[in-house]
Structures are given as C-alpha cells and as structure tokens.
Write a protein that holds these residues in place. Structure first.
Motif: not given
Length: 421
Positions: A239-247, A251-258
């Motif tokens: 499913g889909l998760l709608d979350l806060p952006l990483p602390r 932009a690279h931290q978005v991929f690390n977060a994923g």
C-alpha cells in the motif's frame, strides 16, 4: 584525561602495517578464538553501499526503537570518540564495557597481525553477543565482500544503498566492479533491499541475487518513493504511505528514507515505525547546523557536512538549494585518496569562495594548497588558512551574513565536533 580504551586502541593500531588490507582470514581467525560471537547476535540487518549507509541505518534504528524494539548498531568511522561506533540498546557503549571487549580481543589475538578495523569490529561483535537485543544493525566499513563485518552467515536482511565511484584502489575502477564488492554481502535466500542504482551496478546486484536465490526488493520495481507537496510518498505492494519528509535534509535523504521504510516493512513494521524513521532519526555531520561553540561565536551561520566523493558533492549541492538563500562560502579539507575535483565540481556553481585547510593529525590529508588549487581548477575562487577557526572568522568578518559550510571529510567533521563542543 586518557581513558583505558584509548591506550588499548593505540596498541591495536600497531598490529598491522597497513591501514586497509581487505581479507576475512584474520578476523575469522580472531572470532574463532573468541568462540564466534557473530553466531550469537540478535537478528542482523547488514548495510552496504557507497553513500547513505549511515543515514539509512539511523532511520531504520529510529523506526525499530519507536516500535519498542531493542536495537544495537555498529557504524564507522567515529566522529568525536570511538565509543560512537558501538551503540548498545541503552546508548553508546560505556567505557568499562568497551575496555573489557578490547582487552579480550587483544588477549585472544596476541601479537598476530590484524588491522585496526578488523580487531575493533571483532570487539563490537563480542559486545553485541553479550547484550540482549532484538536487532543488530551492521554498517559495512569498506566494500562488502571482504569487509570485516561480512562474517554473519545468515542475516535477517541485507541492504545496499546507492553505489558510486569511491575507494577505487581497493574496490575496482568501474561501477560494476565496485557493485560486485558491495553485493558480496548478499547471502543465499536472504532478502535484500536495493536503493536507487545506476544500471551497471543494478545489473551486477541482480545477477548475484539470482545466483544466490536472494529475493530483492528494488527501488523502481518493488517499491517507490518521492516527494509531493512537502510530504514523502512511499508505495509498495502493501500500500501507500503519506509521511512527513525526513528530518535529515536533502533530496537524497528521501531515497535513503524509502530504503529504510522498505527495510522496516520487510521486517514486519508498518506506518508508525516508518513515521518515526522520518521524524526521529539523527545522524551528525550530514548537513548539520552548528549552533554552539567557538566556530559560531563570529555570528555567522555555520554548517557541517562529512561527504567526500562526487556523489556526495552532488547530493550536498542539491540539499543546499533547499535552505533559505544566503551567500555560501566553503571551508574544505580533504584526504589525498579522494576525487577532490569531482567532489567540488557540483558545489562550484553555488559557492562564492572556498578556504582550504589541512586536516590536523591525518597522515593522508591533502595539503591546503593542493585543495585550493583543485578548487580553482573547477572555477571556484580559493585561498588557504592555517586552521578552521581562522578560516571561519576571516570569512565571517569579510562577508557579514554569510553561510559557512565546513566540508570535504568525515575526519575534518570529527575534529569540528570534538573541538567545537
């Protein structure tokens, strides 16, 4: 005051003439002498990659801890003190416990040649084997296949963060060769989370996974992540998760977060753990704002980042665009083993100047004059300073309202964190 562990660590530096010498023979011999502590660990998540290992580990740890799990973690290098490398379930390893495992490893090894990283990794594994936990997170030191952490026969999960060119002297000169070393952590039948990869790296990882029948969860195929209207959107077969952006910024931290979320989901943890991974993770010297200490006394806005290869330079340049606009001036110190121009090139279009420093106490430091010359080669006005404090104060005096970024090396970042409080 010198701690007992400092003397033990200094003695371990003398056991092998090379700083880096990749093989598993020495560490396996020592682990056997220690009755194989690596076989008595809580379920292991083993993380390799060129960039993003530490940030991804920090987010996985935050998610697991928020879910009530007891987590221990091994990372390297340390920034301010060695104890940072070994995190037990109640925090960084205490001096008494660290000295005990170092002494046990020293006694078991004797005078037999072994590298500093190998014997200290054995010490970490010994400490973990004595500490009740639910999960053990292991960050690869260099490469993967022959890294001293690659001694766990059957981890619960492996993770490969983005692979790029770095450490060519040890891992190979092409992306495919380097990816083959990173993919050496894959184990037969053990699932692996794969972060975004260039095609040559992904091809190698997929081929090795096929040979080992290791299930892959690969970005772009099995999971997706992106930023939308200031939120992080993650999606996979569950499913889909709608979350806060990483602390953590960039932009690279978005991929690390994923990547971290994919790991948490594979381990059986869902949205609350994923949200905690975004909001509670902390990882020093990754575009970190310094707010106290002598480097900030000048009134300038001072930041710190330990990235040191071309991919890290590109990620840093992008992350800086997300900060409120201010004139950017760099203070940079690098090792002579790095692609200095490749690191600086993405930053040259944003920075007004670079002040080069040497890294005190590091034998492999690039002289400040050579760092400045490399900056000029990529179009960045550069000068030198005898030390960090002089560099920061000079920039602050000449450029009121400047944003000063200290960058180029984790060893330099460690010095900053030690000396700036």
């Amino acid at each position: 005051m010198t701690a007992p562990s400092d003397a033990l660590l200094a003695r371990m530096m003398e056991l092998h003439p090379k700083v880096i010498d990749l093989t598993l023979d020495r560490v396996c011999r020592l682990l056997t002498a220690l009755d194989n502590p690596q076989t008595r660990l809580a379920p292991v998540v083993h993380i390799a990659g060129t960039n993003g290992k530490g940030s991804t580990l920090a987010m996985i740890r935050a998610g697991l801890e928020a879910a009530g799990q007891r987590v221990q973690a091994y990372t390297s290098p340390h920034l301010a003190r060695f104890h940072e490398r070994i995190r037990l379930t109640d925090g960084l390893i205490a001096e008494e416990a660290l000295s005990a495992v170092l002494e046990d490893c020293s006694r078991a090894n004797g005078a037999t040649p072994i590298t500093y990283f190998e014997i200290t990794t054995a010490a970490a594994l010994l400490a973990f084997s004595r500490n009740p936990a639910d999960y053990t997170l292991l960050e690869v030191g260099l490469g993967g296949r022959l890294d001293a952490t690659n001694v766990v026969d059957r981890p619960a999960l492996t993770v490969i963060t983005p692979v790029s060119i770095d450490h060519q002297h040890y891992l190979g000169t092409t992306l495919a060769e380097i990816a083959a070393e990173k993919a050496g952590i894959l184990k037969r039948g053990v699932p692996c989370i794969v972060a975004p990869q260039a095609d040559p790296a992904l091809d190698v990882i997929e081929a090795r996974a096929a040979r080992l029948d290791a299930p892959l969860m690969t970005f772009g195929q099995h999971w997706h992540v992106g930023e939308d209207r200031g939120r992080l959107i993650y999606q996979d077969e569950h499913g889909l998760l709608d979350l806060p952006l990483p602390r953590l910024i960039g932009a690279h931290q978005v991929f690390n977060a994923g990547t971290a979320i994919a790991a948490l989901r594979r381990l059986g943890f869902d949205e609350p753990a994923a949200e905690a991974a975004m909001t509670k993770a902390d990882w020093p010297a990754r575009l970190q704002r310094l707010r106290h200490g002598p480097l900030t006394d000048s009134g300038a806005e001072v930041w710190l980042d330990g990235g040191h290869n071309p991919a890290a330079g590109a990620a840093l340049a992008e992350a800086l665009t997300r900060l409120p606009p201010r004139p950017l001036h760099l203070v940079c110190g690098m090792l002579n083993t790095k692609d200095v121009r490749g690191y600086m090139r993405p930053l040259a279009g944003q920075a007004h100047s670079l002040t080069a420093v040497s890294i005190p106490g590091e034998a492999a430091t690039l002289p400040a004059s050579a760092t400045a010359e490399a900056a000029r080669d990529v179009g960045l006005p550069a000068t030198t300073a005898p030390d960090l404090l002089t560099a920061v104060r000079r920039i602050a005096k000449d450029n009121p309202g400047a944003r000063i970024l200290i960058c180029g090396s984790l060893y330099l970042a460690g010095q900053v964190l030690r000396e700036n409080g």
